[in-house]
Design an enzyme around this catalytic site. Structure first.
Site, PDB file in Angstrom:
ATOM      1  N   GLY A  13       2.973   5.064   9.989  1.00  0.00           N
ATOM      2  CA  GLY A  13       4.379   5.293   9.696  1.00  0.00           C
ATOM      3  C   GLY A  13       5.205   4.030   9.816  1.00  0.00           C
ATOM      4  N   ASP A  15       0.101  -7.450   0.145  1.00  0.00           N
ATOM      5  CA  ASP A  15       0.562  -6.131   0.562  1.00  0.00           C
ATOM      6  C   ASP A  15       2.075  -6.104   0.519  1.00  0.00           C
ATOM      7  OD1 ASP A  15       0.651  -3.553   1.446  1.00  0.00           O
ATOM      8  OD2 ASP A  15      -0.253  -3.924   3.402  1.00  0.00           O
ATOM      9  N   SER A  69       1.821  -4.577   7.647  1.00  0.00           N
ATOM     10  CA  SER A  69       0.718  -4.214   6.756  1.00  0.00           C
ATOM     11  C   SER A  69      -0.219  -3.234   7.433  1.00  0.00           C
ATOM     12  CB  SER A  69      -0.043  -5.474   6.323  1.00  0.00           C
ATOM     13  OG  SER A  69      -1.179  -5.147   5.547  1.00  0.00           O
ATOM     14  N   SER A 116       4.273   1.170   8.585  1.00  0.00           N
ATOM     15  CA  SER A 116       3.979   0.316   7.440  1.00  0.00           C
ATOM     16  C   SER A 116       5.239  -0.063   6.672  1.00  0.00           C
ATOM     17  CB  SER A 116       3.027   1.032   6.479  1.00  0.00           C
ATOM     18  OG  SER A 116       1.705   0.910   6.888  1.00  0.00           O
ATOM     19  N   HIS A 167       0.827  -1.210   0.000  1.00  0.00           N
ATOM     20  CA  HIS A 167       0.000   0.000   0.000  1.00  0.00           C
ATOM     21  C   HIS A 167       0.860   1.259   0.000  1.00  0.00           C
ATOM     22  CE1 HIS A 167       0.408  -0.686   4.446  1.00  0.00           C
ATOM     23  NE2 HIS A 167       0.460   0.636   4.487  1.00  0.00           N
TER      24      HIS A 167
END
Length: 433
Positions: free
Chosen positions: A330, A245, A348, A332, A216
Site C-alpha cells: 500500500g 518503476d 518501489s 508503493s 507497477h
C-alpha cells in the site's frame, strides 16, 4: 483531527496520500547550520547532505577513473570520497576540495563489471545488488525465497567475484512491490481493488496537473480514485515497469490545483522545493498510505532488484535507491524526501515491514522527471532533474528509524468509509469522502 470538504475543481490530492496515524518520526524545524567555504588546504569541511551530493558529482568528473564513489558521514557532516589507483595527485586534488579521502582498491569500473557479472549469472527472483561506497564492494542480498540451487548459484557467482569485490547477505523478508488494496489512491481491476500511494504532485509537459507514483501501480490499472468506492479522478498518462518503476498520472480535472507538499500528519507538512539526488549516508523520510511517516538512511545507489513476477519469471528494475526505511503493501508510489523539501524518490518495493525492518528501494525522482517530461509542483521551477533542493543533513536526534506507532494501521486499512481514509488535499488539509 479536523476535516474540511474542498471542491474537487479547487483541490488535488496532496503528495503522500493520507495523514500518518501515530507516526513517531516528527520533522522538526531546520537548524540554521552554515556551510564552510571551499578550503585551500587539506582540512575536510562540514556541509549539508544536499551540498555533498553536488560536490560528489563535481569530483566524479574531475577525478575521472580515480573516483570510486562517495558517501555522507552524517555524524561528522563531511563527504567521504573513495580514490582508487594510488594517484597522489588525485588524492591531493580531492583533499583540496574539502573532503575526507579514502584510498581504496576497487575502481568504479571494476565494481560496475562485477554488477554486470551478477546480471549475467545471477538474475534470480528475490535478489538485489548495489555498490556500497562505505565498504567499496558490491553488496548482494538474497531474500528468504532464494534457496537450494538458486542459493548455490548465487553463492558461486559471488565467490568468483572474490571477497574483496562482493559480499553476500540474507534478508529475512521477501522482495515484493508494495501495492495492495485498501487506502490512499485506488483502482478497481479484475483481481480486485488495488491501493497505492501518491508520490509528488507535478505539472505534465503540456501544462496539465498530474502526479508521480510507482510504475507497477500504473501498469496495473489505468484509472485511479481518491476513495475506495469513488469515481476515477485521474488517468495514467505514462507508466514503466519493469526496467524502471515510474508512472505519470494526469488529473481528469484540468483546473485541479496540485501543490507541492507532503502531508506528514499531525497538522504538519513539508513543502517540496525541488528534486534532490540521493546521497549514501544521508537521512531521508518516507510517507505512505499504510504505515505513514518513517525515516532512515540511504544505503546504496544504482541498485538492481529482481522481483518475482506474477507469471513466475523475474521483473528486474535497475537504477534504484536502496535504504533502510521500512515500508509495507500500500506504500508503493509514496514519496521519499528530505527534511527541507527535496523530492528524492518514489517507493518501489523491498523486504520486511515496519515491525522487523528490512530493505526498501525507491525510483529516483530525477529519473522520473526526465522520463516523463514533468516538473514538480504547479508549473513552477525547481522540478528539473538536476535537483537544487536542500537535504536532510540537519536532522534532529530522536527521529524513529525502525518503525512508527502502528496504532492506527488497522483503521487505515478498513476502507474508504472512515473519516481518515480519504487522501489529503492541499497542505495539511484532509478531505472527508
Amino acid at each position: 483531527m479536523s476535516h474540511k470538504r474542498i471542491p474537487k475543481r479547487k483541490a488535488a490530492i496532496a503528495a503522500g496520500g493520507v495523514v500518518a496515524l501515530g507516526a513517531a518520526a516528527v520533522l522538526l524545524p531546520n537548524a540554521n547550520a552554515s556551510q564552510d567555504g571551499a578550503s585551500d588546504d587539506a582540512t575536510p569541511r562540514t556541509l549539508r547532505a544536499a551540498d555533498a551530493s553536488g560536490l560528489s558529482a563535481r569530483l566524479a568528473t574531475e577525478l575521472g577513473d580515480s573516483f570510486a564513489g562517495s558517501y555522507y558521514d552524517s555524524a561528522e557532516r563531511r563527504l567521504v570520497v573513495n580514490v582508487a589507483g594510488g594517484d597522489a595527485g588525485m588524492v591531493l586534488r580531492a583533499k583540496k576540495a574539502g573532503v575526507t579521502v579514502r584510498q581504496v582498491g576497487n575502481t568504479t569500473a571494476a565494481l560496475k563489471s562485477a554488477a554486470r557479472t551478477l546480471k549475467a549469472d545471477a538474475t534470480i527472483p528475490g535478489t538485489s545488488w548495489a555498490v556500497d561506497p562505505r565498504t567499496n564492494k558490491v553488496v548482494v542480498t538474497a531474500d528468504s525465497t532464494v534457496t537450494g540451487a538458486n542459493w548455490n548459484r548465487l553463492q558461486s557467482t559471488v565467490r568468483v567475484l572474490g571477497s574483496g569485490m562482493a559480499t553476500l547477505k540474507k534478508s529475512a523478508g521477501t522482495f515484493k512491490t508494495f501495492a495492495s488494496g485498501g487506502d490512499a489512491i485506488f483502482s478497481r481491476t479484475q483481481g480486485g481493488t488495488v491501493r497505492c500511494s501518491l508520490g509528488f504532485n507535478v505539472t505534465a509537459g503540456d501544462g496539465s496537473p498530474a502526479f508521480l507514483t510507482a510504475g507497477h501501480c500504473g501498469v496495473a490499472a489505468e484509472q485511479w480514485s481518491d476513495s475506495q468506492n469513488g469515481a476515477p479522478v485521474a488517468s495514467v498518462d505514462q507508466a514503466t515497469f519493469p526496467g524502471s518503476d515510474l508512472a505519470l498520472v494526469a488529473y481528469d480535472d484540468a483546473d485541479a490545483q496540485a501543490p507541492s507538499a507532503v502531508d506528514v500528519g499531525n497538522g504538519q507538512s513539508v513543502e517540496i522545493t525541488g528534486a534532490a539526488e540521493a546521497t549514501v549516508g544521508a537521512t531521508v523520510f518516507r510517507m505512505g498510505s499504510t504505515t505513514g511517516l518513517h525515516n532512515g538512511t540511504v544505503t546504496g545507489l544504482d541498485a538492481t532488484v529482481n522481483f518475482q513476477s506474477e507469471t513466475g519469471g523475474v521483473d528486474t528494475v535497475t537504477g534504484l535507491i536502496q535504504t533502510n526505511v521500512c515500508a509495507e503493501p500500500g506504500d508503493s508510489g509514496g514519496p521519499l524526501f528530505t527534511q527541507d523539501g527535496g523530492a528524492v524518490g518514489l517507493t518501489s518495493g523491498g523486504s520486511g515491514d515496519c515491525t522487523r525492518g528490512g530493505e526498501t528501494f525507491f525510483q529516483p525522482v530525477t529519473t522520473a522527471l526526465q522520463a516523463t517530461g514533468a516538473t514538480l509542483g504547479g508549473g513552477g521551477g525547481g522540478g528539473d532533474a538536476a535537483g537544487d533542493a536542500g537535504d536532510a543533513s540537519d536532522q534532529q536526534p530522536g527521529a524513529d528509524q525502525s518503525g512508527a506507532d502502528q496504532s492506527g494501521a488497522g483503521d487505515q486499512q478498513s476502507g474508504a468509509g472512515d473519516h481518515h481514509s480519504g487522501p489529503s488535499y492541499g497542505s495539511g488539509r484532509t478531505r472527508t469522502p
